[in-house]
Enzyme design. Structure first.
Site, PDB file in Angstrom:
ATOM      1  N   GLY A  13       0.583  -1.425  -0.167  1.00 56.54           N
ATOM      2  CA  GLY A  13      -0.107   0.130   0.277  1.00 56.54           C
ATOM      3  C   GLY A  13       0.997   1.200   0.158  1.00 56.54           C
ATOM      4  N   GLN A  60       2.930  10.171   0.630  1.00 56.46           N
ATOM      5  CA  GLN A  60       4.951   9.072   0.638  1.00 56.46           C
ATOM      6  C   GLN A  60       5.009   9.354  -0.107  1.00 56.46           C
ATOM      7  OE1 GLN A  60       2.625   5.275   2.392  1.00 56.46           O
ATOM      8  NE2 GLN A  60       4.659   5.201   2.818  1.00 56.46           N
ATOM      9  N   CYS A 112       6.047   0.258   7.391  1.00 60.34           N
ATOM     10  CA  CYS A 112       5.699   0.504   6.784  1.00 60.34           C
ATOM     11  C   CYS A 112       7.400   1.728   5.881  1.00 60.34           C
ATOM     12  CB  CYS A 112       5.177   2.176   7.197  1.00 60.34           C
ATOM     13  SG  CYS A 112       4.561   3.659   6.109  1.00 60.34           S
ATOM     14  N   LEU A 113       6.915   1.669   4.084  1.00 61.86           N
ATOM     15  CA  LEU A 113       7.906   1.577   3.579  1.00 61.86           C
ATOM     16  C   LEU A 113       8.492   3.208   4.501  1.00 61.86           C
ATOM     17  CD1 LEU A 113       6.040   1.153   0.083  1.00 61.86           C
ATOM     18  CD2 LEU A 113       7.597   0.125   1.115  1.00 61.86           C
ATOM     19  N   HIS A 158      -4.964   1.705   7.501  1.00 60.73           N
ATOM     20  CA  HIS A 158      -2.939   2.022   7.472  1.00 60.73           C
ATOM     21  C   HIS A 158      -2.963   3.066   6.480  1.00 60.73           C
ATOM     22  CE1 HIS A 158       1.695   1.590   7.888  1.00 60.73           C
ATOM     23  NE2 HIS A 158       1.547   2.343   6.908  1.00 60.73           N
ATOM     24  N   GLU A 159      -3.343   2.944   5.453  1.00 59.72           N
ATOM     25  CA  GLU A 159      -3.067   3.931   4.271  1.00 59.72           C
ATOM     26  C   GLU A 159      -3.917   5.515   4.257  1.00 59.72           C
ATOM     27  OE1 GLU A 159      -0.799   3.356   2.397  1.00 59.72           O
ATOM     28  OE2 GLU A 159      -0.270   1.396   3.013  1.00 59.72           O
ATOM     29  N   HIS A 218      -2.375   7.502   6.955  1.00 62.04           N
ATOM     30  CA  HIS A 218      -1.109   8.771   6.434  1.00 62.04           C
ATOM     31  C   HIS A 218      -1.836   9.717   6.079  1.00 62.04           C
ATOM     32  CE1 HIS A 218       2.178   6.111   6.279  1.00 62.04           C
ATOM     33  NE2 HIS A 218       1.502   5.556   5.603  1.00 62.04           N
TER      34      HIS A 218
HETATM   35 NI    NI Z   1       2.508   3.016   5.635  1.00 64.27          NI
END
Ligand code: NI
Length: 167
Positions: A46, A51, A93-94, A135-136, A139
């Site tokens: 995701g 991000q 998370c990236l 989660h997304e 953000h």
């Molecule tokens: Ni994330």
């Protein structure tokens, strides 16, 4: 398609509340393609627009992951509703290299929004898909996993990140 640079904590864009997407301009259409590419090439399931440095309410995800790439999903202006149940799972998370933590989230959720063609969509999700969606969407509110972690865990990560930034 271009692989975009992923912003990492504590980049301020990750802490901002993202703006709604208006119409799907060619620029937004390109951003969607680039985000999917970036997500897959970064081995993510995701990605949210903040991000990649764009403070917009836009997320991409694929619960089948970068190997399968079977179910790419794009949601613009996602709104979470009908959250039921509770489940804890370990997330990463990236934007938070080496960090992971256990997060308690709703087990089943409904997400409404727009797809990449501008059509209204509704996703009823459970399991991994429900976790990724929550989660997304976090953000887009300027929240990351560090906001879910204990104060101690966050302080330890802050110390680690400060060391990386010095080197
Ligand atoms: Ni994330």
């Amino acid at each position: 398609m271009t692989k975009l640079r992923i912003r990492t904590y504590p980049d301020p864009v990750l802490a901002q509340k993202a703006e709604p997407v208006g119409e799907i301009t060619p620029e937004i259409a390109q951003l969607i393609k680039d985000m999917l590419q970036t997500m897959y090439e970064s081995d993510g399931v995701g990605l949210a627009a903040p991000q990649v440095g764009r403070s917009l309410r836009l997320i991409t995800l694929d619960e089948t992951g970068p190997k399968e790439r079977l179910r790419p999903v794009v949601v613009l202006n996602p709104v979470l509703s009908d959250c039921t149940g509770a489940k804890e799972s370990e997330e990463s998370c990236l934007s938070l290299p080496t960090f992971n933590c256990i997060v308690k989230r709703a087990e089943c959720v409904t997400v409404r929004g727009m797809d990449e063609q501008g059509q209204d969509i509704e996703i009823k999700a459970e399991g991994l898909l429900a976790v990724i969606l929550q989660h997304e969407i976090d953000h887009l509110e300027g929240k990351t996993l560090v906001n879910h972690a204990s104060r101690l865990k966050r302080t330890m990560y802050d110390t680690k990140v400060k060391k990386w930034l010095k080197n």
